[in-house]
Design an enzyme around this catalytic site. Sequence first.
Site, mmCIF file in Angstrom:
data_model
loop_
_atom_site.group_PDB
_atom_site.id
_atom_site.type_symbol
_atom_site.label_atom_id
_atom_site.label_comp_id
_atom_site.label_asym_id
_atom_site.label_seq_id
_atom_site.Cartn_x
_atom_site.Cartn_y
_atom_site.Cartn_z
ATOM 1 N N ASP A 85 0.852 -1.194 0.000
ATOM 2 C CA ASP A 85 0.000 0.000 0.000
ATOM 3 C C ASP A 85 0.887 1.244 0.000
ATOM 4 O O ASP A 85 1.570 1.542 0.995
ATOM 5 C CB ASP A 85 -0.916 -0.010 1.233
ATOM 6 C CG ASP A 85 -1.960 1.089 1.165
ATOM 7 O OD1 ASP A 85 -1.643 2.175 0.627
ATOM 8 O OD2 ASP A 85 -3.076 0.865 1.649
ATOM 9 N N HIS A 103 8.133 -11.861 4.022
ATOM 10 C CA HIS A 103 8.792 -13.166 3.941
ATOM 11 C C HIS A 103 8.035 -14.263 4.682
ATOM 12 O O HIS A 103 7.905 -15.376 4.151
ATOM 13 C CB HIS A 103 10.243 -13.055 4.434
ATOM 14 C CG HIS A 103 11.092 -12.199 3.552
ATOM 15 N ND1 HIS A 103 12.419 -11.955 3.793
ATOM 16 C CD2 HIS A 103 10.780 -11.510 2.420
ATOM 17 C CE1 HIS A 103 12.903 -11.153 2.844
ATOM 18 N NE2 HIS A 103 11.920 -10.874 2.009
ATOM 19 N N ASP A 109 10.903 -7.885 -5.003
ATOM 20 C CA ASP A 109 10.959 -8.553 -3.701
ATOM 21 C C ASP A 109 9.784 -9.518 -3.610
ATOM 22 O O ASP A 109 9.133 -9.817 -4.620
ATOM 23 C CB ASP A 109 10.992 -7.529 -2.544
ATOM 24 C CG ASP A 109 9.763 -6.652 -2.448
ATOM 25 O OD1 ASP A 109 8.662 -7.109 -2.790
ATOM 26 O OD2 ASP A 109 9.892 -5.488 -2.012
#
Length: 265
Positions: free
Chosen positions: A67, A92, A147
């Site tokens: 966001d 992660h 990522d």
Amino acid sequence: MNDDPILLTEVQAGVQTLTLNRPDRLNALNDALAEALTQALKQAARDDSIRAVLLTGAGRGFCAGQDLVDVLAGQQAGEPLSLRDHLNSSYHPLIRAMRQLEKPIVGAINGAAAGAGLGLALACDLRLAAAGAKFRTAFVGIGLAPDSGVSYFLPRLVGPARAAMMAFTNEVVTAETAEQWGLINRVCPPDTLQNEARALAEQLAAGPTRAIGITKRELNRALVSDLDSALDYEARLQDVAARTPDFAEGVAAFLEKRTPNFSGQ
Ligand code: T3D
């Protein structure tokens, strides 16, 4: 259906449906949503009645990634920014929970999947997408690098040249192209996507859950393995599969010429 406004969860016919529910921001991820999703996946791992997961988004988007309104607010507030820490604490655990879950995850990609939202889509085991859904890496568009597993999954799915083009140029890839490239399994008409994805998830939920979980472990490992190691790993895990009641049921059903009734055990 619970009344959590951020993540809707429902369990039916062995399928846990998880619906990202921030439609006004195309289901962009904030910390609360990432945490709720991670906890729901851990619940799916613990609960034997859940034998498959269906992940989708509310409204016209699947997930627009981090966001950016929150990011801007943090920048304006002068909050110290370590994206490394944020990724380690938020994204992660989520991507790992998806890949470590020994149950299949079907993504029903109902609209745009971008940034970490693309990472979520790619971390599903199978992806059905609505015609009109679009895929973009997004990171370079805001001066970041991939990522949330995007640099890991994307070249493995579409090859290094297409992955580099997507990552460097931020091009929008349509659902039809994504299907041709192997980024998704199938394009569906928007009005049948949810039913088609649910049917697939229910089919998987009626399967030999432990064998499917073991298969997922083998496929995960094969991405980073050589042949000898893969053969060893298959043999080791096949011993585990062969001790399950569903193996006995599968063999008996085949010889009795009937449909197996897998318990998931
Ligand atoms: O924090 C860390 O640890 C770093 C982690 C980073 C992970 C990341 O995910 S970085 C990448 C972040 N995501 C993006 O940069 C994606 C930006 N969005 C887009 O590229 C496009 O919006 C989409 C391809 C997703 C969809 O395009 P389109 O044309 O269908 O919709 P739109 O008009 O661009 O967006 C609709 C609304 O959603 C709009 O708001 P408005 O004008 O109606 O009030 C737009 O601002 C909002 N929106 C879209 N993406 C985000 C978002 N709001 C907040 N965050 C977003 N990521």
